[in-house]
Enzyme design. Sequence first.
Site, PDB file in Angstrom:
ATOM      1  N   GLU A 115       0.856  -1.195   0.000  1.00  0.00           N
ATOM      2  CA  GLU A 115       0.000   0.000   0.000  1.00  0.00           C
ATOM      3  C   GLU A 115       0.888   1.240   0.000  1.00  0.00           C
ATOM      4  OE1 GLU A 115      -1.947  -1.484   3.392  1.00  0.00           O
ATOM      5  OE2 GLU A 115      -0.590  -0.553   4.819  1.00  0.00           O
ATOM      6  N   LYS A 145       2.926   4.526   1.045  1.00  0.00           N
ATOM      7  CA  LYS A 145       3.505   5.039   2.287  1.00  0.00           C
ATOM      8  C   LYS A 145       3.122   6.517   2.332  1.00  0.00           C
ATOM      9  CE  LYS A 145       7.717   5.249   5.008  1.00  0.00           C
ATOM     10  NZ  LYS A 145       7.545   6.621   5.455  1.00  0.00           N
ATOM     11  N   ASP A 191       2.738  10.253   3.386  1.00  0.00           N
ATOM     12  CA  ASP A 191       3.721  11.143   3.993  1.00  0.00           C
ATOM     13  C   ASP A 191       3.027  12.096   4.955  1.00  0.00           C
ATOM     14  OD1 ASP A 191       6.138  12.171   4.533  1.00  0.00           O
ATOM     15  OD2 ASP A 191       6.393  13.246   2.648  1.00  0.00           O
ATOM     16  N   TYR A 198      -4.150   1.887   8.474  1.00  0.00           N
ATOM     17  CA  TYR A 198      -3.457   0.770   7.833  1.00  0.00           C
ATOM     18  C   TYR A 198      -3.070  -0.347   8.788  1.00  0.00           C
ATOM     19  CZ  TYR A 198       0.313   4.019   9.168  1.00  0.00           C
ATOM     20  OH  TYR A 198       1.111   4.900   9.843  1.00  0.00           O
ATOM     21  N   LYS A 236      10.995   2.890  -0.725  1.00  0.00           N
ATOM     22  CA  LYS A 236      10.811   4.323  -0.993  1.00  0.00           C
ATOM     23  C   LYS A 236      10.979   4.678  -2.465  1.00  0.00           C
ATOM     24  CE  LYS A 236      11.984   6.575   3.050  1.00  0.00           C
ATOM     25  NZ  LYS A 236      11.834   7.804   3.599  1.00  0.00           N
ATOM     26  N   CYS A 279      16.030  50.480  -3.324  1.00  0.00           N
ATOM     27  CA  CYS A 279      15.238  49.595  -4.175  1.00  0.00           C
ATOM     28  C   CYS A 279      15.925  49.416  -5.541  1.00  0.00           C
ATOM     29  CB  CYS A 279      13.846  50.199  -4.347  1.00  0.00           C
ATOM     30  SG  CYS A 279      12.867  49.336  -5.583  1.00  0.00           S
ATOM     31  N   CYS A 281      13.491  51.455  -8.152  1.00  0.00           N
ATOM     32  CA  CYS A 281      13.244  52.904  -8.140  1.00  0.00           C
ATOM     33  C   CYS A 281      14.245  53.675  -7.281  1.00  0.00           C
ATOM     34  CB  CYS A 281      11.820  53.192  -7.675  1.00  0.00           C
ATOM     35  SG  CYS A 281      11.585  52.887  -5.921  1.00  0.00           S
ATOM     36  N   CYS A 300      10.492  48.385  -0.023  1.00  0.00           N
ATOM     37  CA  CYS A 300      10.850  49.586  -0.771  1.00  0.00           C
ATOM     38  C   CYS A 300       9.863  50.657  -0.332  1.00  0.00           C
ATOM     39  CB  CYS A 300      10.703  49.306  -2.267  1.00  0.00           C
ATOM     40  SG  CYS A 300      10.458  50.792  -3.231  1.00  0.00           S
ATOM     41  N   CYS A 316       7.489  53.746  -7.229  1.00  0.00           N
ATOM     42  CA  CYS A 316       8.177  52.516  -7.617  1.00  0.00           C
ATOM     43  C   CYS A 316       7.384  51.820  -8.723  1.00  0.00           C
ATOM     44  CB  CYS A 316       8.344  51.586  -6.430  1.00  0.00           C
ATOM     45  SG  CYS A 316       9.273  50.110  -6.877  1.00  0.00           S
TER      46      CYS A 316
END
Length: 678
Positions: free
Chosen positions: A118, A120, A122, A231, A321, A415, A418, A431, A437
């Site tokens: 089945e 695995k 995560d 499981y 895995k 920035c 600008c 900024c 800007c």
Amino acid sequence: MSPPDDSQKIQAQIAELREHIRHHDHLYYGLGKPAISDSEYDTLFKTLQDLEERHPDLVTPDSPTQRVSGAPLAQFAKVPHDRALLSLDSVLAPEEVSAFDKRIKKELDAGRIEYAVEPKYDGLSVVVVYENGTFARGATRGDGQTGENITPNLRSILARLACLTLHGNVPQRIVVRGEVYLRLPDFQALNRQLTERGEKTFANPRNAASGSLRQLDFRITESRPLVLTCYDLMVSSGQLPPTHGETVALLESWGLPVPEPAQRQVCDGIEEVIAFHRGMMEQREDLPFEIDGIVVKLNSLERQEQLGEKSRSPRWAIAFKFPPRKELTTVQDIVVSVGRTGALTPIALLTPVEVGGVTISRATLHNVDEVARKDVRVGDTVKVERAGDVIPDIVERVAIPGEQRGAPFDVPRSCPVCQSAVVEEGPVYYCTGQTVCSAQLKGGVQHFASKGALNIEGLGEKTVAQLVDQSFVKDLSDLYRLTRDQLLGLDGFAEKSATQLLAAIEQSKTPSLERFLFGLGIHHVGQHVAHILASEFGSLERLLTATSEELVEIHDIGTEIAQSVVRFFAEPRNVAVLDRMKTLGVAVQAAPHEATGQGAPLKGKSFVFTGGLESLSRQDATQRVEALGGRVTSAVGKHTAYVVVGKDPGSKLDEAKRLGIALLDETGFLELIRSAGG
Ligand code: IVH
């Protein structure tokens, strides 16, 4: 100070209130069976708060009022497990899994072996205990011997999955092991929501699941759509079936979520296991959840017992895995991008590398703290990871012995777009160029025109960039002044496209308040907050004069959001833009405060859903009820008007029957909504 007898009376009143509140906390959080409504609870709480405010000398640290919301307890209670929750040895290569098979055959002196396989998952390993077919307790894996008691959190998940009560012939006591995780679309939605609220996002679904499950305030867990797949039947007071395959089928027959039939198999021999592994790896990108391999288990429980276990893992199972979706590459440069809010985001430009089938050449470094924490510099070798659809992330720097490293990354003082000054706000640098800007302006205009906001078709990134660079658009209101001639002068525009864009801009002149607010790009005001503000205030005019105090009173609006909204509307330049828009014909549509009168045929009616709906999501169903003035609540009570029964209903159905509440199936519900005008 109050006279002594008064003070005694007050003390007794406070003690009684605290006891009351604790009792209801236990019913609500511990047993999941609230006996009073939220507003009754709030009244109790408020009364206690008021009393304590007037008598601060009577406040004790254990008072329910002293619990900070979101962190009510210092930590979870520890619970010893019935049986150790073992971990798994893992292998990566088919040869290694064949060696595992050989070892088993030798030990058991057997020819061919049957394996159950089945995914695995995560996520996070949990145990759930059922007594007399009803969920009793749940815990995290912890160190394998002792876990954390997360009963209320698991209850909220099991309630949503409609398996608080099992059906069929369930033994008196069972302990089931499973994995709690978040599905990818839900993970992405959660991160979007967190970004919207200005909160930190999760790096991957696993962290998100862990962060959502291990919450002391179970209501946070409840608000996150975690799922569970079981499981293993670790303990049973009844008879165990002879094989793992049959055990999973049994768990399923009791109503527990187990691996889907297409994703589990009993394999005759290790070759079939290797083929299953290959098949799952191919499916991996299409699965709506993350898996990092498959689990291979000896199918016969008797043989499992015969093989036994080592200190931390069984001899009869192994994790097979998948190759990781992480790769190594080098950093060619670190550049800074300026977003519409002015936030500077360091971006690593990478030597292109393929990670899990996708070529990656950029990765976000989020903010300056992150660059410093990971100590990433130009020329470094780094490990990059891709999780779901998320922007690739640099997991870590990989030190190369003897390497000559470049200088640490330095935040630009001005920035890069600008040249305005850069200021620091926590880990984020901004900024200060706001209106001057062009990067902020371009981002802002694009956001204003985006689908979720004013939805102005034809106003994409390239066009916006030209409009700003040619100074046709200096603020949002200039969009409503654009002329055909200006558009015809842009790259890629002809008569037809210019006409279409002008028509789209014209059409956007009557936006809903919600979309308009979102489109303004106010710091911390994403779609969710914009929706709340629109329905609470109804009109732009009312919101313009809202105070911070007024705003924080609203559920889901914290001080940061409130201040940001107030600051936005207090800025004369912003108000001037809004005024100009109005003069140019933009008429923001008032939002209905709440469905009332004729538009609210379901006013006063509360609905409870149990089980899954097929033709629409819970969220859609809720919206439809609310649009007609009705309410959706989670618990069935005397005042519930209807219980809508979907697929695999839970205990709410039993409760509804007991109280004689009207039941609707999905078709009946849709008919009711339709006949109410929805
Ligand atoms: S069986 C003794 N089955 O993987 C049996 N574990 O690396 C041990 N996991 O801690 C567990 N999916 O959290 C099993 N289908 C599955 C699983 C699974 C995910 C996790 C589990 C365990 C870890 C071991």
